[in-house]
Design a protein around this motif. Structure first.
Motif, mmCIF file in Angstrom:
data_model
loop_
_atom_site.group_PDB
_atom_site.id
_atom_site.type_symbol
_atom_site.label_atom_id
_atom_site.label_comp_id
_atom_site.label_asym_id
_atom_site.label_seq_id
_atom_site.Cartn_x
_atom_site.Cartn_y
_atom_site.Cartn_z
ATOM 1 N N LYS A 135 19.419 -6.134 -6.721
ATOM 2 C CA LYS A 135 19.544 -7.455 -7.348
ATOM 3 C C LYS A 135 18.409 -7.714 -8.324
ATOM 4 O O LYS A 135 18.615 -8.175 -9.428
ATOM 5 C CB LYS A 135 19.456 -8.567 -6.289
ATOM 6 N N GLY B 264 12.908 -13.678 -3.185
ATOM 7 C CA GLY B 264 12.551 -12.877 -2.010
ATOM 8 C C GLY B 264 11.048 -12.655 -1.969
ATOM 9 O O GLY B 264 10.419 -12.672 -0.904
ATOM 10 N N ALA B 265 10.450 -12.466 -3.148
ATOM 11 C CA ALA B 265 8.997 -12.254 -3.237
ATOM 12 C C ALA B 265 8.250 -13.476 -2.700
ATOM 13 O O ALA B 265 7.165 -13.346 -2.131
ATOM 14 C CB ALA B 265 8.596 -11.985 -4.685
ATOM 15 N N ARG C 59 5.529 -5.705 -0.547
ATOM 16 C CA ARG C 59 6.627 -4.715 -0.473
ATOM 17 C C ARG C 59 6.445 -3.740 0.683
ATOM 18 O O ARG C 59 7.233 -2.818 0.840
ATOM 19 C CB ARG C 59 6.734 -3.907 -1.774
ATOM 20 N N ASP D 45 19.730 -12.285 8.328
ATOM 21 C CA ASP D 45 19.990 -13.099 7.128
ATOM 22 C C ASP D 45 21.347 -13.803 7.198
ATOM 23 O O ASP D 45 21.493 -14.926 6.736
ATOM 24 C CB ASP D 45 19.950 -12.230 5.854
ATOM 25 N N TYR E 108 9.294 -15.536 -0.224
ATOM 26 C CA TYR E 108 9.324 -15.468 1.250
ATOM 27 C C TYR E 108 8.410 -14.349 1.746
ATOM 28 O O TYR E 108 7.771 -14.466 2.787
ATOM 29 C CB TYR E 108 10.760 -15.275 1.746
ATOM 30 N N ARG E 109 8.337 -13.278 0.972
ATOM 31 C CA ARG E 109 7.439 -12.177 1.344
ATOM 32 C C ARG E 109 5.977 -12.617 1.260
ATOM 33 O O ARG E 109 5.158 -12.248 2.090
ATOM 34 C CB ARG E 109 7.675 -10.976 0.415
ATOM 35 N N SER F 111 12.275 -11.631 7.572
ATOM 36 C CA SER F 111 13.490 -12.389 7.938
ATOM 37 C C SER F 111 13.165 -13.510 8.906
ATOM 38 O O SER F 111 13.830 -14.553 8.902
ATOM 39 C CB SER F 111 14.514 -11.497 8.617
ATOM 40 N N ALA G 179 11.706 -16.246 6.828
ATOM 41 C CA ALA G 179 12.732 -16.824 5.947
ATOM 42 C C ALA G 179 13.761 -17.634 6.716
ATOM 43 O O ALA G 179 14.570 -18.345 6.116
ATOM 44 C CB ALA G 179 13.413 -15.718 5.149
ATOM 45 N N SER H 198 20.199 -7.301 0.987
ATOM 46 C CA SER H 198 18.926 -6.700 0.572
ATOM 47 C C SER H 198 19.168 -5.298 -0.007
ATOM 48 O O SER H 198 20.143 -4.636 0.350
ATOM 49 C CB SER H 198 17.968 -6.618 1.759
ATOM 50 N N ARG I 256 11.873 -22.711 4.185
ATOM 51 C CA ARG I 256 12.939 -22.693 3.184
ATOM 52 C C ARG I 256 12.900 -23.961 2.323
ATOM 53 O O ARG I 256 13.048 -23.895 1.114
ATOM 54 C CB ARG I 256 14.320 -22.572 3.841
ATOM 55 N N ARG J 28 19.109 -15.207 -1.821
ATOM 56 C CA ARG J 28 20.206 -15.197 -0.854
ATOM 57 C C ARG J 28 21.010 -16.498 -0.911
ATOM 58 O O ARG J 28 22.165 -16.538 -0.529
ATOM 59 C CB ARG J 28 19.667 -15.068 0.577
ATOM 60 N N ASP J 29 20.343 -17.561 -1.342
ATOM 61 C CA ASP J 29 20.962 -18.889 -1.268
ATOM 62 C C ASP J 29 20.884 -19.603 -2.617
ATOM 63 O O ASP J 29 20.925 -20.823 -2.670
ATOM 64 C CB ASP J 29 20.226 -19.731 -0.208
ATOM 65 N N ILE J 30 20.739 -18.855 -3.679
ATOM 66 C CA ILE J 30 20.544 -19.504 -4.984
ATOM 67 C C ILE J 30 21.835 -20.209 -5.423
ATOM 68 O O ILE J 30 21.799 -21.375 -5.809
ATOM 69 C CB ILE J 30 20.067 -18.492 -6.061
ATOM 70 N N ARG K 229 16.035 2.082 -0.780
ATOM 71 C CA ARG K 229 14.732 1.597 -0.319
ATOM 72 C C ARG K 229 13.856 2.765 0.128
ATOM 73 O O ARG K 229 12.655 2.787 -0.124
ATOM 74 C CB ARG K 229 14.944 0.591 0.831
HETATM 75 O O1 DC Z 1 15.203 -9.782 -1.507
HETATM 76 P P1 DC Z 1 14.099 -9.402 -0.548
HETATM 77 O O2 DC Z 1 14.447 -8.193 0.296
HETATM 78 O O3 DC Z 1 12.773 -9.271 -1.188
HETATM 79 O O4 DC Z 1 14.011 -10.642 0.460
HETATM 80 C C1 DC Z 1 13.077 -10.709 1.493
HETATM 81 C C2 DC Z 1 13.584 -11.561 2.651
HETATM 82 O O5 DC Z 1 13.639 -12.934 2.280
HETATM 83 C C3 DC Z 1 14.963 -11.190 3.194
HETATM 84 O O6 DC Z 1 14.893 -11.092 4.607
HETATM 85 C C4 DC Z 1 15.842 -12.339 2.824
HETATM 86 C C5 DC Z 1 14.912 -13.479 2.574
HETATM 87 N N1 DC Z 1 15.323 -14.321 1.448
HETATM 88 C C6 DC Z 1 15.946 -15.513 1.723
HETATM 89 O O7 DC Z 1 16.172 -15.826 2.889
HETATM 90 N N2 DC Z 1 16.288 -16.341 0.708
HETATM 91 C C7 DC Z 1 16.058 -16.004 -0.564
HETATM 92 N N3 DC Z 1 16.417 -16.853 -1.529
HETATM 93 C C8 DC Z 1 15.449 -14.768 -0.872
HETATM 94 C C9 DC Z 1 15.096 -13.937 0.167
#
Ligand code: DC
Length: 233
Positions: A18, A37-38, A98, A192, A40-41, A107, A110, A14, A116, A137-139, A164
């Motif tokens: 990125k 990430g947005a 945000r 994470d 999951y947010r 987290s 997520a 994080s 997921r 994170r997992d792309i 941040r």
């Molecule tokens: O990138 P970010 O800080 O906005 O991500 C927010 C949360 O989502 C962070 O705890 C990790 C999670 N996340 C994830 O598990 N998988 C993703 N593809 C993107 C974000």
């Protein structure tokens, strides 16, 4: 000859910038940009607003039901100034997702398997025609394991917390301390990378980018050159 369209996966810790680099690259090469990430947010914001999170406990049954019913619709809307905002059920929620309130518990959301699964499905649909830069994170490991270009971004926890912290101050948050942000960054790293469902890890074929001491311009150029090498190969 037209350049071939590829899939670009940008994963990493994080606050490694990125999304800044992914957005800049997408704009430069005319690709769509997806901030996972947005997503999951946004689910987290929905859960908070519907009182589905109590402390560290999530009412998973209710959340699952909402997802199944299609109550949590997440999209991205381009703005006039060329940016993109996150839209939850038709409303721009960019500002709310945000906030520290969301950052503190995202987290946990997520880490839930069915959340997921639902997000990955949407992300795969968004990128099915390639020509997309997706950050998360997992792309490169789960969403698009066959992506032609994979980057794993990292930087020291202190550098990331400072970024941040500066962002929060710029947005008018004058109460959150640097120590609190550092703790949040470290704690999120821990959750994470140790969660059972798709833990954050570097794909074997990802290129590592440690940007602790790189300027944004240098980083953007580095990324663009990597892109060129991939579409030309
Ligand atoms: O990138 P970010 O800080 O906005 O991500 C927010 C949360 O989502 C962070 O705890 C990790 C999670 N996340 C994830 O598990 N998988 C993703 N593809 C993107 C974000």
């Amino acid at each position: 000859m037209a350049l071939k369209k590829i899939t670009i996966a940008i994963d990493g810790h994080s606050s490694t910038g990125k999304s800044t680099m992914a957005k800049a690259l997408a704009r430069r090469i005319g690709y769509a940009y997806v901030d996972t990430g947005a997503m999951y947010r946004a689910v987290t914001l929905f859960a908070l607003r519907n009182k589905l999170i109590k402390g560290e406990k999530v009412d998973e049954k209710a959340l699952k039901e909402h997802l199944k019913r299609g109550d949590i619709m997440i999209t991205f809307r381009p703005t006039k100034d060329g940016k993109s905002v996150t839209v939850l059920n038709g409303k721009n929620v960019e500002r709310y997702i945000r906030s520290m309130r969301v950052s503190n518990v995202v987290s946990i959301i997520a880490a839930i398997g069915f959340v997921r699964k639902a997000m990955v499905k949407q992300q795969q649909a968004m990128g099915k025609d390639k020509g997309v830069v997706m950050d998360g994170r997992d792309i490169g490991t789960v969403v698009f394991p066959d992506a032609e270009m994979k980057v794993f971004a990292t930087a020291s926890a202190e550098v990331r917390a400072q970024r941040r912290f500066d962002e929060l101050r710029a947005k008018g948050d004058t109460t959150t301390t640097f120590e609190e942000v550092l703790e949040n960054v470290t704690e999120r790293d821990r959750i994470d990378s140790t969660r059972k469902e798709s833990p954050l890890r570097q794909a074997e074929d990802a290129v590592v980018l440690d940007n602790s001491h790189l300027s944004i311009e240098d980083q953007n150029e580095w990324l663009y050159q990597l892109y060129l090498s991939r579409v030309r190969s």
